[in-house]
Design a protein around this motif. Sequence first.
Motif, PDB file in Angstrom:
ATOM      1  N   ARG A   1       0.819  -1.211   0.000  1.00 34.41           N
ATOM      2  CA  ARG A   1       0.000   0.000   0.000  1.00 34.41           C
ATOM      3  C   ARG A   1       0.853   1.261   0.000  1.00 34.41           C
ATOM      4  N   HIS A   2       2.081   1.125   0.431  1.00 33.83           N
ATOM      5  CA  HIS A   2       2.979   2.273   0.477  1.00 33.83           C
ATOM      6  C   HIS A   2       3.987   2.264  -0.660  1.00 33.83           C
TER       7      HIS A   2
ATOM      8  N   GLU B   1     -15.183   2.841 -14.201  1.00 32.47           N
ATOM      9  CA  GLU B   1     -14.793   1.844 -15.187  1.00 32.47           C
ATOM     10  C   GLU B   1     -13.588   1.029 -14.688  1.00 32.47           C
ATOM     11  N   VAL B   2     -12.614   1.706 -14.096  1.00 31.41           N
ATOM     12  CA  VAL B   2     -11.424   1.037 -13.567  1.00 31.41           C
ATOM     13  C   VAL B   2     -11.815  -0.013 -12.527  1.00 31.41           C
ATOM     14  N   VAL B   3     -12.670   0.376 -11.583  1.00 31.85           N
ATOM     15  CA  VAL B   3     -13.099  -0.547 -10.532  1.00 31.85           C
ATOM     16  C   VAL B   3     -13.958  -1.667 -11.124  1.00 31.85           C
ATOM     17  N   GLY B   4     -14.880  -1.314 -12.005  1.00 29.31           N
ATOM     18  CA  GLY B   4     -15.741  -2.327 -12.624  1.00 29.31           C
ATOM     19  C   GLY B   4     -14.948  -3.353 -13.415  1.00 29.31           C
ATOM     20  N   ILE B   5     -13.992  -2.895 -14.201  1.00 27.68           N
ATOM     21  CA  ILE B   5     -13.144  -3.797 -14.982  1.00 27.68           C
ATOM     22  C   ILE B   5     -12.361  -4.714 -14.053  1.00 27.68           C
ATOM     23  N   GLY B   6     -11.868  -4.162 -12.954  1.00 23.45           N
ATOM     24  CA  GLY B   6     -11.099  -4.963 -12.008  1.00 23.45           C
ATOM     25  C   GLY B   6     -11.927  -5.967 -11.231  1.00 23.45           C
TER      26      GLY B   6
ATOM     27  N   HIS C   1      -4.269   5.947  -7.898  1.00 24.01           N
ATOM     28  CA  HIS C   1      -3.209   5.154  -7.282  1.00 24.01           C
ATOM     29  C   HIS C   1      -3.847   4.312  -6.187  1.00 24.01           C
ATOM     30  N   TYR C   2      -3.754   2.996  -6.306  1.00 25.14           N
ATOM     31  CA  TYR C   2      -4.438   2.089  -5.389  1.00 25.14           C
ATOM     32  C   TYR C   2      -3.656   1.895  -4.095  1.00 25.14           C
ATOM     33  N   ARG C   3      -4.347   1.989  -2.975  1.00 22.82           N
ATOM     34  CA  ARG C   3      -3.729   1.816  -1.660  1.00 22.82           C
ATOM     35  C   ARG C   3      -4.201   0.552  -0.959  1.00 22.82           C
ATOM     36  N   GLY C   4      -5.016  -0.262  -1.610  1.00 22.75           N
ATOM     37  CA  GLY C   4      -5.512  -1.492  -1.004  1.00 22.75           C
ATOM     38  C   GLY C   4      -6.860  -1.296  -0.340  1.00 22.75           C
ATOM     39  N   GLU C   5      -7.587  -2.403  -0.192  1.00 19.84           N
ATOM     40  CA  GLU C   5      -8.881  -2.424   0.478  1.00 19.84           C
ATOM     41  C   GLU C   5      -9.850  -1.376  -0.059  1.00 19.84           C
TER      42      GLU C   5
END
Length: 185
Positions: free
Chosen positions: A16-17, A84-89, A160-164
């Motif tokens: 996450r970092h 879209e990014v979240v849906g695709i993932g 930028h993804y940080r997890g959860e």
Amino acid sequence: MKTYQKKDYPLSKIRRHLETGPIVLVSSAWEGKTNIMTMGWHMMMEFDPALFGCYIWDGNHSFEMIRRSKECVINIPTTDLVNEVVGIGNCSGDKTEKFKTFGLTPVPGARVCAPIIKECYANFECKLADGRQISKYGLFIWQVVKAHVAIAPKYPKTLHYRGEGVFMTSGGIINLRKRFKQQNL
């Protein structure tokens, strides 16, 4: 100078970092089918030639398409494409035609068969440069063979993804060029 109070942190969560590069959408094509996957695990490896490394899990639908075709497009979405990014993932390409489902426009690549995503800020067409780490680590090393980058904005707001389920955004700039010149760095 500011200091920070610290605590022990789980090793399984340090990504996450460390994963602060932008989330990308990887588009692929193989035997007449296309797919898009959301990716956060990637890195620049060389500047000239431009080499880019990324991790793709072998259970991901895109894995075999990309491994067999030996090419892909790394597309950089901006914050306006967060849904879209979240849906695709969160769905699999073996059950979903992602370009159609998420209203994205596939554009033929200039140097690869994988499609470019028109709505993304930048698109980097890639050919496999080194596949020796794929079977053991899922690590693909790409050479970027064609780059398409929007004229504006100069500093886009990227995810930028940080997890959860937590994302940060970027898009601002802190210009330290003057300071570096003054210090002869």
